[in-house]
Design a protein around this motif. Structure first.
Motif, PDB file in Angstrom:
ATOM      1  N   TYR A 159      -2.673   6.463   5.914  1.00 22.34           N
ATOM      2  CA  TYR A 159      -3.588   5.554   5.215  1.00 22.34           C
ATOM      3  C   TYR A 159      -2.969   4.191   4.933  1.00 22.34           C
ATOM      4  O   TYR A 159      -3.523   3.161   5.330  1.00 22.34           O
ATOM      5  CB  TYR A 159      -4.099   6.205   3.935  1.00 22.34           C
ATOM      6  N   PRO A 160      -1.827   4.113   4.241  1.00 24.18           N
ATOM      7  CA  PRO A 160      -1.269   2.774   3.998  1.00 24.18           C
ATOM      8  C   PRO A 160      -0.799   2.079   5.266  1.00 24.18           C
ATOM      9  O   PRO A 160      -0.982   0.859   5.413  1.00 24.18           O
ATOM     10  CB  PRO A 160      -0.104   3.031   3.038  1.00 24.18           C
ATOM     11  N   LEU A 161      -0.209   2.821   6.207  1.00 16.69           N
ATOM     12  CA  LEU A 161       0.281   2.182   7.420  1.00 16.69           C
ATOM     13  C   LEU A 161      -0.865   1.697   8.306  1.00 16.69           C
ATOM     14  O   LEU A 161      -0.789   0.626   8.912  1.00 16.69           O
ATOM     15  CB  LEU A 161       1.180   3.152   8.188  1.00 16.69           C
ATOM     16  N   ALA A 188      -3.630  -0.340  -3.243  1.00 23.24           N
ATOM     17  CA  ALA A 188      -3.452  -1.288  -2.148  1.00 23.24           C
ATOM     18  C   ALA A 188      -3.762  -2.686  -2.653  1.00 23.24           C
ATOM     19  O   ALA A 188      -4.771  -2.896  -3.338  1.00 23.24           O
ATOM     20  CB  ALA A 188      -4.349  -0.948  -0.966  1.00 23.24           C
ATOM     21  N   THR A 189      -2.910  -3.631  -2.327  1.00 27.62           N
ATOM     22  CA  THR A 189      -3.073  -5.019  -2.731  1.00 27.62           C
ATOM     23  C   THR A 189      -2.840  -5.921  -1.532  1.00 27.62           C
ATOM     24  O   THR A 189      -1.879  -5.725  -0.778  1.00 27.62           O
ATOM     25  CB  THR A 189      -2.077  -5.389  -3.849  1.00 27.62           C
ATOM     26  N   ALA A 226       0.844  -1.185   0.000  1.00 27.18           N
ATOM     27  CA  ALA A 226       0.000   0.000   0.000  1.00 27.18           C
ATOM     28  C   ALA A 226       0.879   1.235   0.000  1.00 27.18           C
ATOM     29  O   ALA A 226       1.924   1.268   0.667  1.00 27.18           O
ATOM     30  CB  ALA A 226      -0.918   0.004   1.223  1.00 27.18           C
ATOM     31  N   GLU A 227       0.467   2.252  -0.762  1.00 24.52           N
ATOM     32  CA  GLU A 227       1.289   3.460  -0.868  1.00 24.52           C
ATOM     33  C   GLU A 227       0.408   4.680  -1.088  1.00 24.52           C
ATOM     34  O   GLU A 227      -0.768   4.548  -1.442  1.00 24.52           O
ATOM     35  CB  GLU A 227       2.306   3.331  -2.005  1.00 24.52           C
ATOM     36  N   TYR A 228       0.996   5.867  -0.868  1.00 25.48           N
ATOM     37  CA  TYR A 228       0.264   7.112  -1.068  1.00 25.48           C
ATOM     38  C   TYR A 228       1.266   8.242  -1.289  1.00 25.48           C
ATOM     39  O   TYR A 228       2.017   8.596  -0.389  1.00 25.48           O
ATOM     40  CB  TYR A 228      -0.627   7.423   0.129  1.00 25.48           C
ATOM     41  N   GLY A 229       1.258   8.799  -2.495  1.00 26.14           N
ATOM     42  CA  GLY A 229       2.086   9.953  -2.804  1.00 26.14           C
ATOM     43  C   GLY A 229       1.257  11.054  -3.425  1.00 26.14           C
ATOM     44  O   GLY A 229       0.271  10.794  -4.122  1.00 26.14           O
ATOM     45  N   GLU A 230       1.648  12.289  -3.171  1.00 26.95           N
ATOM     46  CA  GLU A 230       0.895  13.424  -3.691  1.00 26.95           C
ATOM     47  C   GLU A 230       1.832  14.616  -3.868  1.00 26.95           C
ATOM     48  O   GLU A 230       2.827  14.746  -3.127  1.00 26.95           O
ATOM     49  CB  GLU A 230      -0.244  13.778  -2.725  1.00 26.95           C
ATOM     50  N   HIS A 231       1.521  15.470  -4.822  1.00 28.56           N
ATOM     51  CA  HIS A 231       2.312  16.682  -5.044  1.00 28.56           C
ATOM     52  C   HIS A 231       1.692  17.848  -4.294  1.00 28.56           C
ATOM     53  O   HIS A 231       0.466  18.025  -4.291  1.00 28.56           O
ATOM     54  CB  HIS A 231       2.371  17.022  -6.539  1.00 28.56           C
ATOM     55  N   PHE A 232       2.550  18.657  -3.672  1.00 25.59           N
ATOM     56  CA  PHE A 232       2.091  19.843  -2.951  1.00 25.59           C
ATOM     57  C   PHE A 232       2.880  21.058  -3.420  1.00 25.59           C
ATOM     58  O   PHE A 232       4.094  20.992  -3.608  1.00 25.59           O
ATOM     59  CB  PHE A 232       2.274  19.663  -1.442  1.00 25.59           C
TER      60      PHE A 232
END
Length: 367
Positions: free
Chosen positions: A209-211, A265-266, A181-187
């Motif tokens: 979220y992923p953790l 997420a898998t 599971a991962e989550y990346g975003e640009h700011f």
């Protein structure tokens, strides 16, 4: 979704069910109304208020912040009858049953304790604290006062996650052996995520979220290896981690503030694989494929905060009406477990938030 459920022997079902389970989440409009006070009239509070007004019978009774002008402006936009210029005043307001804490991360702990001390239930935006110790203090005070405390991690309250929970609890994936599971975003520059004084960096904003997903499925890891990248703005810019859990399951995660990722997420089991559409933490669909060729598709309608934040408020209202002091969807033990892992990642990477006491020893070995 629990570590115990997924550590049991792989001997429950040989194949997928003929159809997916039906979500058991009740209609949010049927939840008994509470009088809500909102602490922190910011971006997420705006979406929470709008979601409640459009999808529930919950009452927005008051709003408070350190600026009376901000509170009054928020109250005017949403038709809220009372506005206060301090969190203490909001906590002590007689016409408030529960406080939704939507302040910056580093104020969640203090504002939640104030509300509990004043006899109010609390729903605290994720993360419920900046470390596990803060979450434990909130839990302890809520228990001592006989009040409900919960983390507003909206993902776990969505109807699709109830279906996922039923698949896992029914053993249809077999024994879970791997979670990714991962989550990346640009700011853009200037965003509060770059403010070290506000516990900035991707870990608490995105990585929750992923953790949280990983630890809800697998429990506490027994081995953790973390890598980090500093950002030029003075906060952590990226964290990747590999984890091993009792029974041999592995998890892999990444969170970063450099660019958008699929936010996928898998969950791999010995009988089937669950793939949740990105962004996995939002309303949407997922696919389950068994290793013998079977496939089931949950085609939940995609949506955003407006379509999803109200489910957590309705769940809290139902729990309080039933005399419960926790919500089943996100028990406080799960919130503490996630923050223990986040504390360990920060310990390995040397990340410390302002005004935070020296990190306590964590029972997770540094690999």
């Amino acid at each position: 979704m629990s570590a115990a459920d997924n550590a049991r022997p792989d001997a429950v079902h040989d194949r997928l069910p003929g159809r997916l389970p039906v979500s058991r989440v009740p209609d949010p409009r049927e939840a008994p109304p509470l009088r809500w006070g909102i602490a922190g009239p910011g971006w997420i509070a705006e979406r929470f208020a709008a979601s409640l007004q459009q999808h529930t019978r919950q009452e927005l009774a008051a709003v408070g912040s350190r600026s009376l002008d901000r509170s009054a402006g928020f109250a005017a936009r949403f038709g809220i009858p009372a506005a206060y210029g301090s969190y203490r005043e909001l906590a002590e307001a007689p016409d408030v049953d529960i406080v939704y804490v939507a302040t910056p991360h580093n104020h969640h702990h203090r504002v939640a304790l104030e509300a509990l001390d004043a006899g109010k239930h609390v729903l605290v935006e994720k993360p419920i604290g900046i470390n596990a110790g803060q979450a434990e203090e909130i839990t302890a005070l809520a228990q001592a006062r006989g009040l409900l405390a919960a983390e507003a991690l909206w993902t776990f309250f969505l109807p699709k996650f109830d279906v996922v929970r039923q698949l896992l609890d029914g053993g249809h994936l077999g024994q879970v052996v791997s979670v990714m599971a991962e989550y990346g975003e640009h700011f853009e520059p200037g965003h509060r995520i770059f403010d070290a004084d506000l516990a900035g960096g991707p870990l608490l904003d995105l990585g929750t979220y992923p953790l949280a997903f990983i630890t809800a499925l697998l429990g506490d890891p027994e081995r953790v290896c973390a890598l980090g990248t500093p950002h030029p703005e003075g906060v952590n810019g990226q964290i990747s981690a590999v984890m091993q859990f009792p029974g041999g399951a592995h998890a892999v995660t990444n969170t970063n503030l450099y660019g958008f990722t699929p936010t996928a997420a898998t969950v791999v089991g010995t009988r089937a694989t669950l793939t949740i559409d990105g962004p996995f933490n939002f309303p949407g669909g997922f696919t389950v494929k068994s290793h013998d060729g079977g496939e089931l598709r949950y085609g939940g309608e995609s949506g955003g905060h407006l379509e999803g934040l109200h489910y957590q408020a309705a769940a809290v209202a139902r729990a309080i009406a039933a005399g419960r002091r926790e919500v089943e969807e996100r028990p406080m033990a799960d919130s503490i477990r996630f923050l223990r892992l986040a504390d360990e990642l920060r310990r390995q990477l040397g990340i410390r938030f302002p005004d935070e006491a020296p990190a306590p020893a964590v029972n997770l070995p540094n690999q």
